[in-house]
Each structure stands twice: as structure tokens, then as C-alpha cells.
Design a protein around this motif. Structure first.
Motif, PDB file in Angstrom:
ATOM      1  N   THR A 408      49.164  49.519  28.215  1.00 26.59           N
ATOM      2  CA  THR A 408      48.967  49.802  28.381  1.00 26.59           C
ATOM      3  C   THR A 408      48.168  49.782  29.934  1.00 26.59           C
ATOM      4  O   THR A 408      46.840  49.122  29.217  1.00 26.59           O
ATOM      5  CB  THR A 408      48.513  51.415  28.203  1.00 26.59           C
ATOM      6  N   THR A 409      48.567  49.743  31.047  1.00 28.95           N
ATOM      7  CA  THR A 409      47.733  49.321  32.032  1.00 28.95           C
ATOM      8  C   THR A 409      47.487  50.419  32.970  1.00 28.95           C
ATOM      9  O   THR A 409      47.860  51.520  32.707  1.00 28.95           O
ATOM     10  CB  THR A 409      47.832  47.999  33.159  1.00 28.95           C
ATOM     11  N   GLU A 410      46.687  50.121  34.344  1.00 29.94           N
ATOM     12  CA  GLU A 410      45.076  50.993  34.323  1.00 29.94           C
ATOM     13  C   GLU A 410      46.257  51.159  36.199  1.00 29.94           C
ATOM     14  O   GLU A 410      45.520  52.049  36.998  1.00 29.94           O
ATOM     15  CB  GLU A 410      44.919  51.172  35.815  1.00 29.94           C
ATOM     16  N   GLY A 411      47.756  50.602  35.829  1.00 34.25           N
ATOM     17  CA  GLY A 411      49.031  51.071  37.475  1.00 34.25           C
ATOM     18  C   GLY A 411      49.866  49.902  37.295  1.00 34.25           C
ATOM     19  O   GLY A 411      49.888  48.745  36.467  1.00 34.25           O
ATOM     20  N   PRO A 412      51.182  50.385  38.058  1.00 38.55           N
ATOM     21  CA  PRO A 412      52.463  48.930  37.582  1.00 38.55           C
ATOM     22  C   PRO A 412      51.966  47.387  38.565  1.00 38.55           C
ATOM     23  O   PRO A 412      50.330  47.970  39.490  1.00 38.55           O
ATOM     24  CB  PRO A 412      53.063  49.929  38.877  1.00 38.55           C
ATOM     25  N   GLY A 413      51.828  46.744  37.546  1.00 35.24           N
ATOM     26  CA  GLY A 413      51.542  45.288  37.770  1.00 35.24           C
ATOM     27  C   GLY A 413      51.802  44.565  38.561  1.00 35.24           C
ATOM     28  O   GLY A 413      53.675  45.147  39.198  1.00 35.24           O
ATOM     29  N   PHE A 414      52.097  43.923  39.120  1.00 36.31           N
ATOM     30  CA  PHE A 414      53.347  42.373  40.080  1.00 36.31           C
ATOM     31  C   PHE A 414      53.226  41.307  39.206  1.00 36.31           C
ATOM     32  O   PHE A 414      54.669  40.644  39.584  1.00 36.31           O
ATOM     33  CB  PHE A 414      53.036  42.443  41.717  1.00 36.31           C
ATOM     34  N   PHE A 415      51.840  40.892  39.532  1.00 34.87           N
ATOM     35  CA  PHE A 415      51.679  39.416  38.702  1.00 34.87           C
ATOM     36  C   PHE A 415      51.183  38.998  37.512  1.00 34.87           C
ATOM     37  O   PHE A 415      50.355  39.920  37.301  1.00 34.87           O
ATOM     38  CB  PHE A 415      51.448  38.906  39.846  1.00 34.87           C
ATOM     39  N   MET A 416      51.536  37.988  36.878  1.00 37.91           N
ATOM     40  CA  MET A 416      50.702  37.484  35.622  1.00 37.91           C
ATOM     41  C   MET A 416      50.281  36.564  35.702  1.00 37.91           C
ATOM     42  O   MET A 416      51.424  35.625  36.597  1.00 37.91           O
ATOM     43  CB  MET A 416      51.499  38.476  34.620  1.00 37.91           C
ATOM     44  N   ARG A 417      49.740  35.620  34.877  1.00 35.69           N
ATOM     45  CA  ARG A 417      49.849  33.677  34.601  1.00 35.69           C
ATOM     46  C   ARG A 417      48.825  34.127  33.809  1.00 35.69           C
ATOM     47  O   ARG A 417      47.507  34.589  33.437  1.00 35.69           O
ATOM     48  CB  ARG A 417      48.917  33.395  36.156  1.00 35.69           C
ATOM     49  N   SER A 418      48.488  33.016  33.448  1.00 40.71           N
ATOM     50  CA  SER A 418      48.096  31.907  32.354  1.00 40.71           C
ATOM     51  C   SER A 418      47.893  30.578  31.950  1.00 40.71           C
ATOM     52  O   SER A 418      48.653  29.846  33.812  1.00 40.71           O
ATOM     53  CB  SER A 418      48.208  32.740  31.123  1.00 40.71           C
ATOM     54  N   HIS A 419      47.175  29.877  31.459  1.00 40.40           N
ATOM     55  CA  HIS A 419      47.663  28.200  31.157  1.00 40.40           C
ATOM     56  C   HIS A 419      47.755  28.703  29.920  1.00 40.40           C
ATOM     57  O   HIS A 419      46.893  29.425  28.904  1.00 40.40           O
ATOM     58  CB  HIS A 419      46.548  27.780  31.932  1.00 40.40           C
ATOM     59  N   LYS A 420      48.545  26.865  29.347  1.00 37.32           N
ATOM     60  CA  LYS A 420      47.482  26.983  27.942  1.00 37.32           C
ATOM     61  C   LYS A 420      46.806  26.820  27.306  1.00 37.32           C
ATOM     62  O   LYS A 420      46.563  26.309  26.328  1.00 37.32           O
ATOM     63  CB  LYS A 420      48.663  25.303  27.873  1.00 37.32           C
ATOM     64  N   GLU A 515      54.668  24.601  33.438  1.00 34.54           N
ATOM     65  CA  GLU A 515      53.472  25.316  33.024  1.00 34.54           C
ATOM     66  C   GLU A 515      53.903  26.436  32.310  1.00 34.54           C
ATOM     67  O   GLU A 515      54.027  27.760  33.173  1.00 34.54           O
ATOM     68  CB  GLU A 515      52.290  25.268  33.700  1.00 34.54           C
ATOM     69  N   GLU A 516      53.695  26.654  30.983  1.00 39.04           N
ATOM     70  CA  GLU A 516      54.308  27.996  30.698  1.00 39.04           C
ATOM     71  C   GLU A 516      53.670  28.725  31.419  1.00 39.04           C
ATOM     72  O   GLU A 516      54.123  30.615  31.144  1.00 39.04           O
ATOM     73  CB  GLU A 516      54.072  28.174  29.068  1.00 39.04           C
ATOM     74  N   GLY A 517      52.468  29.323  31.496  1.00 42.12           N
ATOM     75  CA  GLY A 517      51.205  29.952  31.946  1.00 42.12           C
ATOM     76  C   GLY A 517      51.360  30.754  33.771  1.00 42.12           C
ATOM     77  O   GLY A 517      51.518  31.689  33.842  1.00 42.12           O
ATOM     78  N   THR A 518      52.262  30.071  33.741  1.00 48.87           N
ATOM     79  CA  THR A 518      53.076  29.918  35.309  1.00 48.87           C
ATOM     80  C   THR A 518      54.613  30.685  35.775  1.00 48.87           C
ATOM     81  O   THR A 518      55.139  30.630  34.606  1.00 48.87           O
ATOM     82  CB  THR A 518      52.280  28.508  36.136  1.00 48.87           C
ATOM     83  N   SER A 519      54.767  31.428  36.427  1.00 48.93           N
ATOM     84  CA  SER A 519      56.346  32.271  37.115  1.00 48.93           C
ATOM     85  C   SER A 519      57.051  30.004  37.289  1.00 48.93           C
ATOM     86  O   SER A 519      56.402  29.560  38.449  1.00 48.93           O
ATOM     87  CB  SER A 519      56.309  32.382  37.918  1.00 48.93           C
TER      88      SER A 519
END
Length: 520
Positions: A408-420, A515-519
Motif C-alpha cells: 500500500t502506497t500513498e497514491g497511484p504511481g507511475f515509475f519504479m526503479r532499482s539497481h542490482k 539492467e534488471e532494475g530498469t524498464s
């Protein structure tokens, strides 16, 4: 005399009533120029926003045109004009948009090639004209004044800031060596830029209203997804010349816009999401697709579809789907597609090897699968995606296709990112009153461990990591905005880069290595 006066009044009234529709149309045309042209182009053929012509609007699902003009549209940048226009003006404008254009120009190979301009003062270089690591360059798109800043990923110095076509959309695409980048605008212009030389190479208009581009795995071809006309344009990356223009028509003969085109490098193919028919297309650039892609021994009906329907270097495979799929996510091997239902209630998995649905996904709330990312979790691999309609991040086991957690987040989101190298996932809250928040999610516990609020009241969105994952770049998505550089371990801001409404950032290494953390 009285009779003449009465007759004149009657005639005047009749003439006025006859002229009213023409006057309303003229007023609506002016209202369009005042309120719509900036995003949709003066000729209504689309720019940052889509084309506003019957061919596009007839396929509009959901709110009626007048409602969208009045109230705007959720999860888009379309504002409402209820305070600027009266109900009568809105109704007249809606009718005006439904009227056909006098002329919709053809846009095939001849017209595309006529638009192509290669810069005469461009000269290629063998090595970068700057001393930075060429694999750690990051491009920051500034939508406020249609520019891109080229950033040194080590020092965050701006090496160059160049003008782009109007309304960049869909993410720049790099050649496999990281030397060239291709940028597309919503009005169909494709720009080639030499990162080593810090020079534009040329431009070509591949469509009139376009969605995004994809680079072939070998770096030779660029596919352009078009809304108008209903085509897929394939360009040579060498000189921006046209290789082929495919008309997009479903198996039943229905023309369709292309929602998006994706690259599938291990398969030597592009994969298309279609807007108006329940199909996905796979377009091969392999000389022998069945031999080059399907080592498992499966064979397929690769229909020869193209301008001549004879010889083609880009045969098409059409796969029927149970629903319209506007948004995709691929597994790391590019053997499965996770697609979101247009109804926003669920999703499904298509096995590209056999060309059939193999699983359902429990994905309410309209997930934004195009921003999904993967990582190893416990003894499996998971994929996480934000939702566009509710405050949720869904985490899915990619072996069982089951949802293992809803965060549960504080509202609708658009992007996610991470890095190995990072233990965290960064997820924005793009829509709603908490758009100034950025959630930090622990990859192991799947819990939010910190919520950042770097600039209260300002939209913060879209994270990109440096090549080594040591820093995370976040956009303050405002006209007088900035890119914030965070230490990815301490989660503290170490640098601020003023920019004009920065949106996406794209690191060369992360993009060309998938990279797995990027779209993707």
C-alpha cells in the motif's frame, strides 16, 4: 413600409439562425487554437497530445469528448477547462473536434524520406570529445523547453544541452555500443544524436502521431510505432532512411493504431501492442526467424505482411489475444509477456514460444507494466509494478505468476526503479495530493522503509541509477524543476541540477545491458 420592415426583420432572423452554426464553428476553431493547439498541434494532427480528429476520437473509450474537455482525464496530463470555457463553448468545441480534416496528408515512404534532413556540419568521431566514462552517461529529458541534458555520470557535469523535437515521448534508445541515441516526439519526428561528438546527426518524420520507438538488438534498425497513420515504420539507424512501412491491419481486416513497440533482442524481433484489435505482433529482423529464434523446435506461421506483400526483410507473426493489451512486461529471457487488461481489472501471460495465453494475473487497479522491474527474492524471481488508479505496488512471482504481496502506497504511481547493487526499490506517487512523495521499498521484506519528500508540493518522479548504482537521480517534475542526485545508500541529496520540467533519465549502461532494475 411596415410590411417591408417586417419582412426585413424576418429575413434578418432567418439569416442569423442560418449563420449561427457557422459562427459557433468559427468560435470553436478559435477556442481550439487558444486552448488545445499547444499540445495537439494547430492542424489537430497531434504533438504532445494525440491527434484530435474523428479517426482517433471515434475509438475513444470511457468519458465522452465534452466530459474530457470539461473535467480533464485521470492519469494523463490533460487538464479540465470548466473554469475557462462555458458549457456551450465546450459542446461546440467537442463537435468541432468530430469534424473531419479537409485533408489528412499521406505519410508513406516518399513523404517520410522527403522530411529527412541530415546535418551537413556533422562529422563522426572515433572517440568521445570529452573525458568521461562513455558507459556512465545519463540523458535527462527536459520537457519544459524541449531539450535534453547530457550528464557525466561520475561528476554530474552537464556535457551538452541540445534541442529536441517537440514533446519527446517513449524514452530515448541507444545503439548497443552507446555511441548514438535516437529520440522520438509525439508528432513523429525521430532525431539521431552522436553522444561521442555531442552533435545532432539528423532528423526524419516517421509518422504524423507516434507513440514510441524500439532499437533492434544488432543496432541496425529502429521501429517507430504510429497512431497516425496506422503504420509501423522501420528506419535504418545508419542514415535514417526508410527500410519498410508496414500498414497495421488485424487478421479480420480492422486497421489499428500501434500502442507501443518493444525490442526483444534474444528473439531478433520487435513486439507490438495494438490499440484497436486484440492481437500482438512480432516483427522479425532475422533472415530466418524460425531457425534464429525458436531453438526449442517450435514453428510458426510467419505471415508475409508489408507494402508489397511479397519480399520483405521484416516478416510479421500475428498472435490473437483474449483482450486488448496496451502495456507489456517481458521476462528476462523474453519468452513471456505479462499484459494488462484494458479494463484495468486483471492481466494475463502470453507465452511467445507457443503464441498462447498460459496464465492469468491478479492485477486490479490498472498496473503500469511498462515501468515494472524484477529482482531475486527468496528462491524465486519477482516482478513489481505500480498501479495507475490506486495506491498499490503489486509484487508477482514470475515462476507461479501469483501475486505475493500488495504494498500500500500513498497514491497511484507511475515509475519504479532499482539497481542490482541496491537493496531498495524506488517508487513514486505520481498522481494525487501526495505526488511530492517517493517511497523506498526493501527488496527482502517488501515493506516501505522510508518515504522521501524532497520538495513539498512539487511532483517528484522517475528514478535512474548511475552505472554502478551508487547514485539515484530523481526528477522534480515542475517547469522550474531540478534533478536531485541522491546517495543511493544514505538516501541523502548530494547535488541539485536545475532543469526545465525534467522527466525521464536514461543511463547508457543500464539501458544497453538491460539492467534488471530498469524498464526495458
Amino acid at each position: 413600409m411596415t410590411r417591408n420592415t417586417s419582412f426585413s426583420k424576418a429575413a434578418l432572423l432567418a439569416a442569423t439562425l442560418t449563420a449561427l452554426p457557422l459562427l459557433a464553428a468559427a468560435d470553436a476553431a478559435q477556442d481550439y487554437q487558444d486552448y488545445c493547439a499547444e499540445c495537439h498541434a494547430e492542424n489537430r494532427l497531434g504533438a504532445q497530445g494525440p491527434a484530435l480528429i474523428p479517426e482517433t476520437l471515434a475509438r475513444m473509450r470511457g468519458p465522452k469528448i465534452a466530459e474530457v474537455i470539461r473535467d480533464g482525464r485521470v492519469t494523463t496530463q490533460m487538464p479540465g477547462y470548466s473554469e475557462d470555457l462555458t458549457d456551450e463553448q465546450i459542446a461546440a468545441l467537442a463537435e468541432y473536434l468530430k469534424t473531419p480534416l479537409d485533408v489528412i496528408p499521406p505519410w508513406n515512404e516518399a513523404e517520410i524520406m522527403a522530411s529527412r534532413v541530415m546535418d551537413e556540419d556533422y562529422a563522426p568521431v572515433d572517440a568521445p570529445v570529452w573525458p568521461s566514462d562513455p558507459m556512465n552517461i545519463t540523458l535527462a529529458v527536459e520537457t519544459g523547453d524541449h531539450h535534453i541534458s547530457v550528464l557525466d555520470g561520475d561528476t554530474f557535469e552537464v556535457l551538452d544541452r541540445f534541442e529536441t523535437p517537440f514533446a519527446v515521448h517513449g524514452g530515448p534508445k541507444f545503439t548497443p555500443d552507446g555511441k548514438f541515441v535516437f529520440i522520438m516526439s509525439r508528432d513523429g519526428w525521430v532525431q539521431k544524436y552522436d553522444i561521442y561528438a555531442l552533435k545532432q546527426v539528423g532528423r526524419v518524420r516517421a509518422g504524423l502521431n507516434s507513440r514510441n520507438i524500439a532499437m533492434s538488438g544488432d543496432g541496425k534498425w529502429l521501429a517507430v510505432a504510429n497512431y497516425l497513420p496506422n503504420t509501423l515504420t522501420i528506419l535504418s539507424t545508419d542514415d535514417l532512411s526508410v527500410a519498410e512501412v508496414h500498414e497495421v491491419v488485424g487478421k479480420d481486416g480492422t486497421p489499428s493504431r500501434v500502442s507501443a513497440v518493444y525490442q526483444a533482442p534474444p528473439r531478433d524481433s520487435f513486439v507490438l501492442a495494438l490499440k484497436d484489435v486484440p492481437e500482438i505482433w512480432e516483427v522479425s529482423y532475422s533472415k530466418n526467424p524460425d531457425m534464429g529464434i525458436y531453438a526449442a523446435g517450435f514453428t510458426h506461421d510467419w505471415r508475409i505482411e508489408g507494402p508489397t506483400k511479397q519480399d520483405t526483410d521484416f516478416p510479421i507473426r500475428k498472435i490473437t489475444t483474449p483482450d486488448f493489451l496496451d502495456d507489456f512486461f517481458f521476462d528476462q529471457k523474453y519468452e513471456h509477456i505479462m499484459g494488462a487488461s484494458r479494463k484495468g481489472e486483471d492481466g494475463l501471460v502470453i507465452d511467445l514460444v507457443i503464441g498462447q495465453k498460459v496464465a492469468d494475473l491478479d492485477l486490479p487497479g490498472m498496473p503500469h507494466l511498462g515501468s515494472g522491474i524484477t529482482w531475486d527474492w527468496k528462491d524465486t524471481k519477482v516482478m513489481a509494478t505500480p498501479h495507475l488508479k490506486d495506491g498499490t505496488v503489486s509484487v508477482i512471482d514470475m515462476n507461479t505468476w501469483e501475486t505475493v504481496k500488495r504494498i500500500t502506497t500513498e497514491g497511484p504511481g507511475f515509475f519504479m526503479r532499482s539497481h542490482k547493487t541496491s537493496p531498495y526499490v524506488w517508487a513514486d506517487v505520481f498522481f494525487g495530493p501526495n505526488r511530492d512523495k517517493m517511497h523506498i521499498i526493501d527488496k527482502e521484506t517488501l515493506e516501505i522503509v522510508k518515504t522521501l519528500q524532497p520538495v513539498p508540493g512539487a511532483t517528484v518522479a522517475h528514478v535512474e541509477f548511475t552505472k554502478d548504482g551508487s547514485h539515484a537521480l530523481v526528477s522534480v517534475w515542475e517547469d522550474e524543476g531540478e534533478v536531485l542526485v541522491y546517495d543511493a545508500k544514505t538516501l541523502e541529496i548530494v547535488k541539485r541540477l536545475p532543469m526545465r520540467k525534467p522527466s525521464g533519465k536514461y543511463n547508457v549502461w543500464n539501458k544497453i545491458t538491460f539492467e534488471e532494475g530498469t524498464s526495458h
